[in-house]
Design an enzyme around this catalytic site. Structure first.
Site, PDB file in Angstrom:
ATOM      1  N   GLU A  75      28.254  24.820  56.146  1.00  0.00           N
ATOM      2  CA  GLU A  75      28.472  26.155  56.683  1.00  0.00           C
ATOM      3  C   GLU A  75      27.176  26.864  57.054  1.00  0.00           C
ATOM      4  O   GLU A  75      26.108  26.571  56.528  1.00  0.00           O
ATOM      5  CB  GLU A  75      29.274  26.990  55.699  1.00  0.00           C
ATOM      6  CG  GLU A  75      28.679  26.991  54.319  1.00  0.00           C
ATOM      7  CD  GLU A  75      29.636  27.597  53.301  1.00  0.00           C
ATOM      8  OE1 GLU A  75      30.742  27.055  53.144  1.00  0.00           O
ATOM      9  OE2 GLU A  75      29.266  28.594  52.691  1.00  0.00           O
ATOM     10  N   CYS A 103      24.993  20.102  46.792  1.00  0.00           N
ATOM     11  CA  CYS A 103      23.661  20.303  46.214  1.00  0.00           C
ATOM     12  C   CYS A 103      23.626  19.627  44.852  1.00  0.00           C
ATOM     13  O   CYS A 103      24.588  19.708  44.093  1.00  0.00           O
ATOM     14  CB  CYS A 103      23.352  21.795  46.070  1.00  0.00           C
ATOM     15  SG  CYS A 103      21.665  22.079  45.442  1.00  0.00           S
ATOM     16  N   CYS A 107      23.062  24.740  39.869  1.00  0.00           N
ATOM     17  CA  CYS A 107      22.898  26.062  39.254  1.00  0.00           C
ATOM     18  C   CYS A 107      24.287  26.552  38.835  1.00  0.00           C
ATOM     19  O   CYS A 107      25.255  26.398  39.575  1.00  0.00           O
ATOM     20  CB  CYS A 107      22.246  27.035  40.232  1.00  0.00           C
ATOM     21  SG  CYS A 107      20.636  26.448  40.776  1.00  0.00           S
ATOM     22  N   GLY A 150      22.678  23.597  49.834  1.00  0.00           N
ATOM     23  CA  GLY A 150      21.656  22.576  49.608  1.00  0.00           C
ATOM     24  C   GLY A 150      20.297  23.128  49.228  1.00  0.00           C
ATOM     25  O   GLY A 150      20.039  24.328  49.335  1.00  0.00           O
ATOM     26  N   GLU A 151      19.454  22.229  48.766  1.00  0.00           N
ATOM     27  CA  GLU A 151      18.091  22.600  48.368  1.00  0.00           C
ATOM     28  C   GLU A 151      17.145  22.096  49.469  1.00  0.00           C
ATOM     29  O   GLU A 151      16.906  20.891  49.583  1.00  0.00           O
ATOM     30  CB  GLU A 151      17.772  21.958  47.007  1.00  0.00           C
ATOM     31  CG  GLU A 151      16.335  22.038  46.559  1.00  0.00           C
ATOM     32  CD  GLU A 151      15.670  23.402  46.709  1.00  0.00           C
ATOM     33  OE1 GLU A 151      16.216  24.395  46.224  1.00  0.00           O
ATOM     34  OE2 GLU A 151      14.596  23.457  47.348  1.00  0.00           O
ATOM     35  N   SER A 182      14.167  28.974  51.372  1.00  0.00           N
ATOM     36  CA  SER A 182      14.432  29.382  49.991  1.00  0.00           C
ATOM     37  C   SER A 182      14.524  28.139  49.112  1.00  0.00           C
ATOM     38  O   SER A 182      15.173  27.165  49.477  1.00  0.00           O
ATOM     39  CB  SER A 182      15.760  30.154  49.947  1.00  0.00           C
ATOM     40  OG  SER A 182      16.125  30.459  48.617  1.00  0.00           O
ATOM     41  N   SER A 205      13.945  31.221  44.421  1.00  0.00           N
ATOM     42  CA  SER A 205      15.120  31.683  43.671  1.00  0.00           C
ATOM     43  C   SER A 205      14.768  31.658  42.197  1.00  0.00           C
ATOM     44  O   SER A 205      14.860  30.619  41.554  1.00  0.00           O
ATOM     45  CB  SER A 205      16.313  30.753  43.943  1.00  0.00           C
ATOM     46  OG  SER A 205      16.718  30.882  45.273  1.00  0.00           O
ATOM     47  N   LEU A 206      14.358  32.775  41.679  1.00  0.00           N
ATOM     48  CA  LEU A 206      13.892  32.816  40.294  1.00  0.00           C
ATOM     49  C   LEU A 206      15.083  33.017  39.339  1.00  0.00           C
ATOM     50  O   LEU A 206      15.358  32.159  38.514  1.00  0.00           O
ATOM     51  CB  LEU A 206      12.830  33.903  40.138  1.00  0.00           C
ATOM     52  CG  LEU A 206      11.873  33.696  38.964  1.00  0.00           C
ATOM     53  CD1 LEU A 206      11.133  32.378  39.070  1.00  0.00           C
ATOM     54  CD2 LEU A 206      10.867  34.838  38.883  1.00  0.00           C
ATOM     55  N   HIS A 207      15.771  34.126  39.485  1.00  0.00           N
ATOM     56  CA  HIS A 207      17.009  34.404  38.743  1.00  0.00           C
ATOM     57  C   HIS A 207      16.870  34.460  37.232  1.00  0.00           C
ATOM     58  O   HIS A 207      17.853  34.667  36.513  1.00  0.00           O
ATOM     59  CB  HIS A 207      18.128  33.419  39.100  1.00  0.00           C
ATOM     60  CG  HIS A 207      18.349  33.229  40.561  1.00  0.00           C
ATOM     61  ND1 HIS A 207      18.118  34.210  41.493  1.00  0.00           N
ATOM     62  CD2 HIS A 207      18.777  32.147  41.279  1.00  0.00           C
ATOM     63  CE1 HIS A 207      18.400  33.753  42.699  1.00  0.00           C
ATOM     64  NE2 HIS A 207      18.782  32.504  42.595  1.00  0.00           N
ATOM     65  N   ASN A 281      27.588  37.600  43.648  1.00  0.00           N
ATOM     66  CA  ASN A 281      28.863  37.471  44.356  1.00  0.00           C
ATOM     67  C   ASN A 281      29.774  36.586  43.526  1.00  0.00           C
ATOM     68  O   ASN A 281      29.413  35.434  43.277  1.00  0.00           O
ATOM     69  CB  ASN A 281      28.644  36.703  45.672  1.00  0.00           C
ATOM     70  CG  ASN A 281      28.446  37.605  46.853  1.00  0.00           C
ATOM     71  OD1 ASN A 281      29.108  38.617  46.999  1.00  0.00           O
ATOM     72  ND2 ASN A 281      27.522  37.213  47.708  1.00  0.00           N
TER      73      ASN A 281
HETATM   74  N1  SAH Z   1      18.916  25.879  47.191  1.00  0.00           N
HETATM   75  C1  SAH Z   1      18.128  26.944  47.675  1.00  0.00           C
HETATM   76  C2  SAH Z   1      18.681  27.587  48.942  1.00  0.00           C
HETATM   77  C3  SAH Z   1      20.154  27.803  48.997  1.00  0.00           C
HETATM   78  S1  SAH Z   1      20.834  28.984  47.880  1.00  0.00           S
HETATM   79  C4  SAH Z   1      17.928  27.983  46.598  1.00  0.00           C
HETATM   80  O1  SAH Z   1      18.568  27.881  45.570  1.00  0.00           O
HETATM   81  O2  SAH Z   1      17.080  28.844  46.791  1.00  0.00           O
HETATM   82  C5  SAH Z   1      20.357  30.525  48.640  1.00  0.00           C
HETATM   83  C6  SAH Z   1      20.392  31.697  47.672  1.00  0.00           C
HETATM   84  O3  SAH Z   1      21.742  32.088  47.381  1.00  0.00           O
HETATM   85  C7  SAH Z   1      19.717  31.369  46.340  1.00  0.00           C
HETATM   86  O4  SAH Z   1      18.845  32.382  45.948  1.00  0.00           O
HETATM   87  C8  SAH Z   1      20.926  31.272  45.453  1.00  0.00           C
HETATM   88  O5  SAH Z   1      20.555  31.416  44.128  1.00  0.00           O
HETATM   89  C9  SAH Z   1      21.821  32.345  46.004  1.00  0.00           C
HETATM   90  N2  SAH Z   1      23.191  32.295  45.511  1.00  0.00           N
HETATM   91  C10 SAH Z   1      23.923  31.202  45.173  1.00  0.00           C
HETATM   92  N3  SAH Z   1      25.132  31.556  44.740  1.00  0.00           N
HETATM   93  C11 SAH Z   1      25.184  32.908  44.775  1.00  0.00           C
HETATM   94  C12 SAH Z   1      26.167  33.873  44.433  1.00  0.00           C
HETATM   95  N4  SAH Z   1      27.363  33.506  43.974  1.00  0.00           N
HETATM   96  N5  SAH Z   1      25.869  35.186  44.592  1.00  0.00           N
HETATM   97  C13 SAH Z   1      24.674  35.563  45.095  1.00  0.00           C
HETATM   98  N6  SAH Z   1      23.717  34.701  45.446  1.00  0.00           N
HETATM   99  C14 SAH Z   1      23.958  33.385  45.274  1.00  0.00           C
HETATM  100 FE1  SF4 Z   2      21.639  24.262  44.906  1.00  0.00          FE
HETATM  101 FE2  SF4 Z   2      20.420  26.573  45.554  1.00  0.00          FE
HETATM  102 FE3  SF4 Z   2      23.003  26.549  44.803  1.00  0.00          FE
HETATM  103 FE4  SF4 Z   2      21.094  26.047  43.005  1.00  0.00          FE
HETATM  104  S1  SF4 Z   2      21.425  27.959  44.136  1.00  0.00           S
HETATM  105  S2  SF4 Z   2      23.010  24.867  43.252  1.00  0.00           S
HETATM  106  S3  SF4 Z   2      19.619  24.917  44.233  1.00  0.00           S
HETATM  107  S4  SF4 Z   2      22.160  25.603  46.637  1.00  0.00           S
END
Ligand code: SAH
Ligand code: SF4
Length: 340
Positions: A75, A103, A107, A150-151, A182, A205-207, A281
Site C-alpha cells: 500500500e 515486515c 514491532c 516494511g523496513e 524512516s 522510529s524511536l518510540h 492509531n
Molecule cells: N519500518 C520503518 C518504516 C515504516 S513504519 C519504521 O519503522 O520506521 C512508519 C512509521 O509508522 C513508524 O514510525 C512506525 O512506528 C509508525 N507506525 C506503525 N504502526 C503505527 C500505528 N498503529 N500508529 C501510528 N504509527 C504507527
Molecule cells: Fe516493521 Fe516499521 Fe512496522 Fe516495525 S514499525 S514492524 S519496523 S514497518
C-alpha cells in the site's frame, strides 16, 4: 543500450519514455528504432501494478492498495497539503510508500509486522508506486516518505537504486530534501547511509527512550539497543547537514510516562534532532491505545522544557486505516474470509 549495440543517447531516450512521458507500451516509444522496440518488448516487460482498492476522497488522505505481479499486496498513501512535519512546505502532496511485502521486525504495535515478512520490493516496484499514484491522482507528488510497509534499510540496495531514479533529473526529478526515509533503527545501515552522498532526510522510529520501554515494543532494540542506535545517529549527523527526526508514537501506559519524555528530550538535544509525537492509531486485534489529549500535551511540554523542537501530530487518515500496513491486513483478512 551498450549491450544492445546502441548509442548511449538511446538510454536517455528510454529514461524519458519511462519516467517523463510514462509510456505504457514499448511500441509507443516512437523515436526508438522499431527493431530495438521489438527487442526490448521480447526481453523486458513493462509491468503495471494493479490498484485493487482506493480509500479516501479527492481532498483528503487517499490510500492505494496495489497487487503486484506475484499477487502480493502493498500500500501507498497520498497525503495532500500535510503540515510541515519533515521540513517541507505545507502546500505539497506527500506520498508514503512501501519497501517490503510485510515486515520482519515485528514491532508490537504495528499492522505491517503482524503477518510476518514475505519479500523485498524490487527497485521498480518502489518507483512505480509514485508513478501509479501520480497517474491515478492526476497530480504531481512533491514529497516522498518511506513510511509504508516494511523496513527500508533492510532493503538498502533496492531502496538506494529507487531513490537514485526518483531523485535523478532523468528520472522523477524529486529533490533529495523532499525524500524522507524512516527506520526502526538498523544501526549498521544508518552508518552506511551516512556514507552515501545523497542529502535525503532520515527519521528514526524511536518510540521508547529507555531500553526497558523500547525492547518491550520493538524487538529490534534487543539487537541494536538505544545507545548503539544513538551512536549510529551521532555518526550520521557528523556526516550530514540535515537534522534527524525522532518519531515517537504515544501509546497509553506504555511509553508516555514523564521519565520517558525527559530521557527523550536529552536524546534529542544530544543529536539536535526534531521530535514528531504521533498519537497511536489503533490496529484491529491489538490492545494498544493512545493516551488522553492532556497526557499528550504534557509529554510535549516536557520536551519543550528541554528546548527540543517538537510537534504533536494531528494526523490525517486515522479514519481510513492510514497507519502502516492496516489496509492490506483488512483486505487480506476479507479475502481469506471470502475464500472460506
Ligand atoms: N519500518 C520503518 C518504516 C515504516 S513504519 C519504521 O519503522 O520506521 C512508519 C512509521 O509508522 C513508524 O514510525 C512506525 O512506528 C509508525 N507506525 C506503525 N504502526 C503505527 C500505528 N498503529 N500508529 C501510528 N504509527 C504507527
Ligand atoms: Fe516493521 Fe516499521 Fe512496522 Fe516495525 S514499525 S514492524 S519496523 S514497518
Amino acid at each position: 543500450m551498450q549491450h544492445f549495440g546502441q548509442p548511449a543517447y538511446r538510454a536517455a531516450q528510454l529514461a524519458e519514455w519511462l519516467y517523463q512521458k510514462r509510456a505504457q507500451t514499448w511500441q509507443g516509444m516512437t523515436d526508438l528504432p522499431r527493431p530495438l522496440r521489438e527487442r526490448l518488448a521480447s526481453e523486458f516487460s513493462l509491468p503495471k501494478m494493479e490498484i485493487v482498492r482506493v480509500l479516501g476522497s479527492q481532498d483528503t488522505t487517499r490510500k492505494f492498495l496495489f497487487r503486484l505481479g506475484d499477487g502480493s499486496l502493498i500500500e501507498s498513501v497520498l497525503i495532500p497539503a500535510s503540515p510541515a512535519l519533515y521540513g517541507e512546505k505545507s502546500d505539497r502532496q506527500t506520498i508514503c510508500i512501501s519497501t517490503q511485502v510485510g515486515c520482519a521486525y515485528g514491532c508490537k504495535f504495528c499492522a505491517s509486522g503482524l503477518d510476518g515478512f514475505s519479500r523485498n520490493l524490487t527497485t521498480n516496484e518502489i518507483v512505480d508506486q509514485v508513478i501509479e499514484v501520480e497517474r491515478a491522482a492526476g497530480d504531481r507528488i512533491d514529497n516522498i516518505v518511506f513510511m509504508g510497509m516494511g523496513e527500508p534499510l533492510a532493503n538498502l540496495n533496492n531502496l538506494l537504486a529507487a531513490i537514485r531514479i526518483i531523485n535523478a533529473p532523468w528520472g522523477l526529478g524529486i529533490g533529495a530534501r523532499h525524500i524522507t526515509v524512516s527506520t526502526s533503527g538498523l544501526a549498521p545501515q544508518i552508518r552506511k547511509l551516512a556514507d552515501e552522498p545523497l542529502q535525503i532526510r532520515l527519521a528514526i522510529s524511536l518510540h521508547g527512550a529507555s531500553d526497558a520501554v523500547r525492547s518491550r515494543i520493538m524487538p529490534v532494540n534487543r539487537r541494536y539497543n538505544v545507545e548503539t542506535l544513538l551512536s549510529a545517529c551521532d555518526y550520521y549527523v557528523s556526516r550530514k547537514k540535515q537534522r534527524l527526526t525522532f518519531e515517537y508514537i504515544l501509546i497509553a501506559g506504555v511509553n508516555d510516562a514523564d521519565e520517558e519524555a525527559h530521557l527523550l528530550g536529552r536524546h534529542a538535544r544530544r543529536l539536535s534532532a526534531k521530535v514528531n509525537l504521533i498519537p497511536y492509531n489503533t490496529v484491529e486485534g491489538l490492545e494498544w491505545s493512545r493516551p488522553s489529549r492532556s497526557r499528550q500535551e504534557q509529554f510535549l511540554a516536557i520536551l519543550k522544557e528541554h528546548n527540543v523542537s517538537a510537534t504533536l501530530r494531528r494526523e490525517k487518515g486515522h479514519d481510513i486505516a492510514a497507519a502502516c500496513g492496516q489496509l492490506r491486513l483488512q483486505t487480506k483478512r476479507t479475502e481469506e474470509t471470502l475464500a472460506g
